[in-house]
Design an enzyme around this catalytic site. Structure first.
Site, PDB file in Angstrom:
ATOM      1  N   ILE A  16      -0.608   0.352 -12.074  1.00 30.24           N
ATOM      2  CA  ILE A  16      -1.037   1.740 -12.253  1.00 30.24           C
ATOM      3  C   ILE A  16      -0.519   2.275 -13.593  1.00 30.24           C
ATOM      4  CG2 ILE A  16      -0.804   4.098 -11.334  1.00 30.24           C
ATOM      5  CD1 ILE A  16      -0.773   2.801  -8.497  1.00 30.24           C
ATOM      6  N   LEU A  36      10.759  -4.903 -15.808  1.00 31.24           N
ATOM      7  CA  LEU A  36       9.822  -6.005 -16.068  1.00 31.24           C
ATOM      8  C   LEU A  36       9.780  -7.053 -14.969  1.00 31.24           C
ATOM      9  CD1 LEU A  36      10.363  -6.543 -19.913  1.00 31.24           C
ATOM     10  CD2 LEU A  36       8.697  -5.092 -18.743  1.00 31.24           C
ATOM     11  N   ASP A  55      16.773  -0.382 -15.125  1.00 33.97           N
ATOM     12  CA  ASP A  55      16.570  -0.689 -13.707  1.00 33.97           C
ATOM     13  C   ASP A  55      16.940   0.557 -12.902  1.00 33.97           C
ATOM     14  OD1 ASP A  55      16.891  -1.664 -11.011  1.00 33.97           O
ATOM     15  OD2 ASP A  55      16.961  -3.680 -11.867  1.00 33.97           O
ATOM     16  N   ALA A  76       8.076   3.289 -10.387  1.00 34.33           N
ATOM     17  CA  ALA A  76       8.812   2.039 -10.111  1.00 34.33           C
ATOM     18  C   ALA A  76       9.125   1.938  -8.620  1.00 34.33           C
ATOM     19  CB  ALA A  76      10.105   2.002 -10.921  1.00 34.33           C
ATOM     20  N   ALA A  77       8.708   0.850  -8.015  1.00 25.56           N
ATOM     21  CA  ALA A  77       8.931   0.657  -6.576  1.00 25.56           C
ATOM     22  C   ALA A  77       8.538  -0.755  -6.185  1.00 25.56           C
ATOM     23  CB  ALA A  77       8.089   1.652  -5.770  1.00 25.56           C
ATOM     24  N   TYR A 143       8.015   0.060   4.330  1.00 30.21           N
ATOM     25  CA  TYR A 143       7.492   0.618   3.073  1.00 30.21           C
ATOM     26  C   TYR A 143       7.079   2.082   3.263  1.00 30.21           C
ATOM     27  CZ  TYR A 143       4.116   1.601  -0.650  1.00 30.21           C
ATOM     28  OH  TYR A 143       3.432   2.185  -1.686  1.00 30.21           O
ATOM     29  N   ASN A 172      -5.652   3.255  -1.579  1.00 31.78           N
ATOM     30  CA  ASN A 172      -5.504   1.865  -2.039  1.00 31.78           C
ATOM     31  C   ASN A 172      -6.145   1.747  -3.416  1.00 31.78           C
ATOM     32  OD1 ASN A 172      -5.096   1.628   0.918  1.00 31.78           O
ATOM     33  ND2 ASN A 172      -4.875  -0.524   0.367  1.00 31.78           N
ATOM     34  N   ARG A 208      -9.659   1.179   4.918  1.00 24.92           N
ATOM     35  CA  ARG A 208      -8.801   1.710   3.868  1.00 24.92           C
ATOM     36  C   ARG A 208      -9.610   2.687   3.020  1.00 24.92           C
ATOM     37  NH1 ARG A 208      -5.757  -0.244   6.754  1.00 24.92           N
ATOM     38  NH2 ARG A 208      -4.240  -1.911   6.448  1.00 24.92           N
ATOM     39  N   GLU A 271       0.728  -3.129   9.153  1.00 23.46           N
ATOM     40  CA  GLU A 271      -0.469  -2.636   8.479  1.00 23.46           C
ATOM     41  C   GLU A 271      -1.242  -1.697   9.413  1.00 23.46           C
ATOM     42  OE1 GLU A 271      -1.524  -5.617   5.020  1.00 23.46           O
ATOM     43  OE2 GLU A 271      -2.230  -6.414   6.924  1.00 23.46           O
TER      44      GLU A 271
HETATM   45  N1  LIG Z   1      -1.276   0.005  -5.943  1.00 23.71           N
HETATM   46  C1  LIG Z   1      -1.536   0.752  -4.887  1.00 23.71           C
HETATM   47  O1  LIG Z   1      -2.570   0.572  -4.208  1.00 23.71           O
HETATM   48  C2  LIG Z   1      -0.577   1.842  -4.479  1.00 23.71           C
HETATM   49  C3  LIG Z   1      -0.896   2.643  -3.362  1.00 23.71           C
HETATM   50  C4  LIG Z   1      -0.013   3.659  -2.981  1.00 23.71           C
HETATM   51  C5  LIG Z   1       1.155   3.870  -3.710  1.00 23.71           C
HETATM   52  N2  LIG Z   1       1.440   3.055  -4.775  1.00 23.71           N
HETATM   53  C6  LIG Z   1       2.698   3.291  -5.503  1.00 23.71           C
HETATM   54  O2  LIG Z   1       2.411   3.410  -6.892  1.00 23.71           O
HETATM   55  C7  LIG Z   1       3.509   2.906  -7.659  1.00 23.71           C
HETATM   56  C8  LIG Z   1       3.017   1.895  -8.677  1.00 23.71           C
HETATM   57  O3  LIG Z   1       2.332   0.850  -8.005  1.00 23.71           O
HETATM   58  P1  LIG Z   1       1.685  -0.384  -8.780  1.00 23.71           P
HETATM   59  O4  LIG Z   1       0.536  -0.833  -7.959  1.00 23.71           O
HETATM   60  O5  LIG Z   1       1.495  -0.065 -10.222  1.00 23.71           O
HETATM   61  O6  LIG Z   1       2.856  -1.466  -8.610  1.00 23.71           O
HETATM   62  P2  LIG Z   1       3.348  -2.634  -9.595  1.00 23.71           P
HETATM   63  O7  LIG Z   1       4.183  -3.547  -8.765  1.00 23.71           O
HETATM   64  O8  LIG Z   1       2.183  -3.214 -10.333  1.00 23.71           O
HETATM   65  O9  LIG Z   1       4.265  -1.852 -10.634  1.00 23.71           O
HETATM   66  C9  LIG Z   1       5.581  -1.462 -10.326  1.00 23.71           C
HETATM   67  C10 LIG Z   1       6.395  -1.547 -11.607  1.00 23.71           C
HETATM   68  O10 LIG Z   1       7.733  -1.138 -11.282  1.00 23.71           O
HETATM   69  C11 LIG Z   1       8.632  -2.030 -11.904  1.00 23.71           C
HETATM   70  N3  LIG Z   1       9.881  -2.060 -11.117  1.00 23.71           N
HETATM   71  C12 LIG Z   1      10.078  -2.592  -9.886  1.00 23.71           C
HETATM   72  N4  LIG Z   1      11.358  -2.473  -9.515  1.00 23.71           N
HETATM   73  C13 LIG Z   1      11.992  -1.840 -10.539  1.00 23.71           C
HETATM   74  C14 LIG Z   1      13.334  -1.441 -10.759  1.00 23.71           C
HETATM   75  N5  LIG Z   1      14.309  -1.707  -9.858  1.00 23.71           N
HETATM   76  N6  LIG Z   1      13.643  -0.801 -11.904  1.00 23.71           N
HETATM   77  C15 LIG Z   1      12.683  -0.559 -12.844  1.00 23.71           C
HETATM   78  N7  LIG Z   1      11.391  -0.945 -12.705  1.00 23.71           N
HETATM   79  C16 LIG Z   1      11.058  -1.576 -11.560  1.00 23.71           C
HETATM   80  C17 LIG Z   1       7.929  -3.375 -11.903  1.00 23.71           C
HETATM   81  O11 LIG Z   1       8.441  -4.275 -12.892  1.00 23.71           O
HETATM   82  C18 LIG Z   1       6.479  -2.964 -12.165  1.00 23.71           C
HETATM   83  O12 LIG Z   1       6.188  -2.961 -13.556  1.00 23.71           O
HETATM   84  C19 LIG Z   1       4.515   2.365  -6.635  1.00 23.71           C
HETATM   85  O13 LIG Z   1       5.471   3.357  -6.393  1.00 23.71           O
HETATM   86  C20 LIG Z   1       3.670   2.128  -5.393  1.00 23.71           C
HETATM   87  O14 LIG Z   1       4.431   2.184  -4.209  1.00 23.71           O
HETATM   88  C21 LIG Z   1       0.604   2.062  -5.170  1.00 23.71           C
END
Ligand SMILES: NC(=O)c1ccc[n+]([C@@H]2O[C@H](COP(=O)([O-])OP(=O)(O)OC[C@H]3O[C@@H](n4cnc5c(N)ncnc54)[C@H](O)[C@@H]3O)[C@@H](O)[C@H]2O)c1
Length: 320
Positions: A16, A36, A55, A76-77, A143, A172, A208, A271
């Site tokens: 995202i 990263l 981090d 970040a998550a 989660y 999603n 979804r 899920e």
């Molecule tokens: N993708 C989806 O469908 C979706 C849906 C609902 C919510 N979200 C939320 O959106 C956010 C982004 O999701 P995404 O799909 O881009 O995920 P992603 O895994 O592609 O990106 C997460 C980024 O966070 C970084 N990261 C992880 N742990 C870290 C830490 N301890 N310190 C610093 N950086 C850290 C990772 O390196 C990664 O670049 C998340 O919070 C996720 O829960 C995503």
């Protein structure tokens, strides 16, 4: 130099993040903080954002990135339901403790507003959809619980420390730069590209709410400016219910393989069975309205995967 001021995106090298940052750069100075660990292999190479390696589990590593930024988008998550069921402790650490560290850093640095990436389906649980901001959260996975905790801290920090917080519950999300993900759109596309069966967990009737990452990004950008009193929550979703079987069918059509085999496996724990959300509150507050029709968005995403070629199979998949 952007004219709307600096902004920091944690997790900005993820799926995202890399999609969101490109349009943000047109009007803002963007900083990215990421460790990263689960970064997207594509999408950031030519981006003019300032990068800070840090981090969220190490408070000291956050300080330089948070200095002199009025607004933070916290992405970040660990985003996987399935992974959180297998290892709730790691999920809690990054998503709850990490979020608390980010909020502490924000207050310490005098940040005005924090946008928190929350989730619709996983947080609400098995309520009958469509869900909205008044639906009772009842997560059925660690989660979902972690994101509910994050929302609680957002509310508490707004009240206790006057940090404006906006919780955005994403549907999603799908779109380009998602080759490292493990969600249905990515795995179905990879199966079609490799000529391997599409694997569906359950009977395919689970539903979804799929939202294109570009539409999501427009909503996040608008939420940076919306007037809020303390803390607010909004669903950013498409409002359309799509079963997993329908998703597979659309992708089979898009790929020109309408009879591509589908294998069904046992449903996975954690899920939710049905989910979609209304976005009326976000529409009224900041004009949020998704533009991408699912069929067109999936066709464009398929084209992106094809344009990447074999490369998409070499990246390590992370989460949904
Ligand atoms: N993708 C989806 O469908 C979706 C849906 C609902 C919510 N979200 C939320 O959106 C956010 C982004 O999701 P995404 O799909 O881009 O995920 P992603 O895994 O592609 O990106 C997460 C980024 O966070 C970084 N990261 C992880 N742990 C870290 C830490 N301890 N310190 C610093 N950086 C850290 C990772 O390196 C990664 O670049 C998340 O919070 C996720 O829960 C995503």
């Amino acid at each position: 130099m952007g004219n709307k001021g600096k902004i920091l995106v944690t997790g900005g090298r993820g799926f995202i993040g890399v999609n969101l940052i490109q349009p943000l750069l047109q009007s803002r100075d963007v900083r990215v903080l990421d460790n990263l660990q689960r970064a997207s292999p594509t999408g950031w190479q030519n981006q003019a954002a300032d990068f800070f390696q840090g981090d969220v589990l190490e408070p000291g590593s956050l300080v330089p990135a948070f200095t002199d930024v009025p607004k933070v988008i916290h992405l970040a998550a660990y985003g996987s339901v399935v992974e959180s069921v297998a290892d709730p402790t790691s999920n809690f650490a990054v998503n709850v403790h990490g979020t608390l560290n980010v909020m502490n850093a924000a207050v310490e640095a005098g940040v005005e507003r924090l946008i928190f990436a929350s989730t619709g389906g996983a947080l609400i649980g098995d309520a009958t959809p469509p869900v909205d901001e008044r639906s009772l959260p009842k997560p059925i996975s660690p989660y979902g619980a972690s994101k509910l905790c994050g929302e609680a801290y957002c509310h508490a920090f707004a009240k206790s420390y006057h940090l404006e917080t906006v919780c955005l519950r994403f549907g999603n999300v799908y779109g380009p730069h998602s080759a490292h993900k493990k969600g249905a759109v990515t795995t179905f596309i990879k199966a079609l590209m490799k000529d391997e069966p599409i694997v569906i967990y359950g009977d395919g009737s689970a539903s979804r709410d799929y939202i294109h990452v570009e539409d999501l990004g427009s909503g996040i950008a608008a939420a940076l400016e919306v007037p809020v009193e303390g803390s607010e929550t909004f669903h950013l979703a498409s409002g359309r219910e799509t079963t997993v079987l329908e998703l597979a069918d659309i992708l089979r059509q898009v790929a020109g393989k309408p009879h591509h085999p589908i294998h069904f496996k046992a449903a996975r724990r954690g899920e939710v069975s049905r989910n979609f959300a209304t976005y009326e509150k976000a529409r009224c507050a900041f004009g949020f309205k998704p533009k991408w029709r699912l069929e067109d968005g999936l066709a464009a995403t398929w084209e992106w995967f094809i344009s990447q070629g074999e490369h998409v199979f070499s990246v390590e998949a992370t989460d949904s």
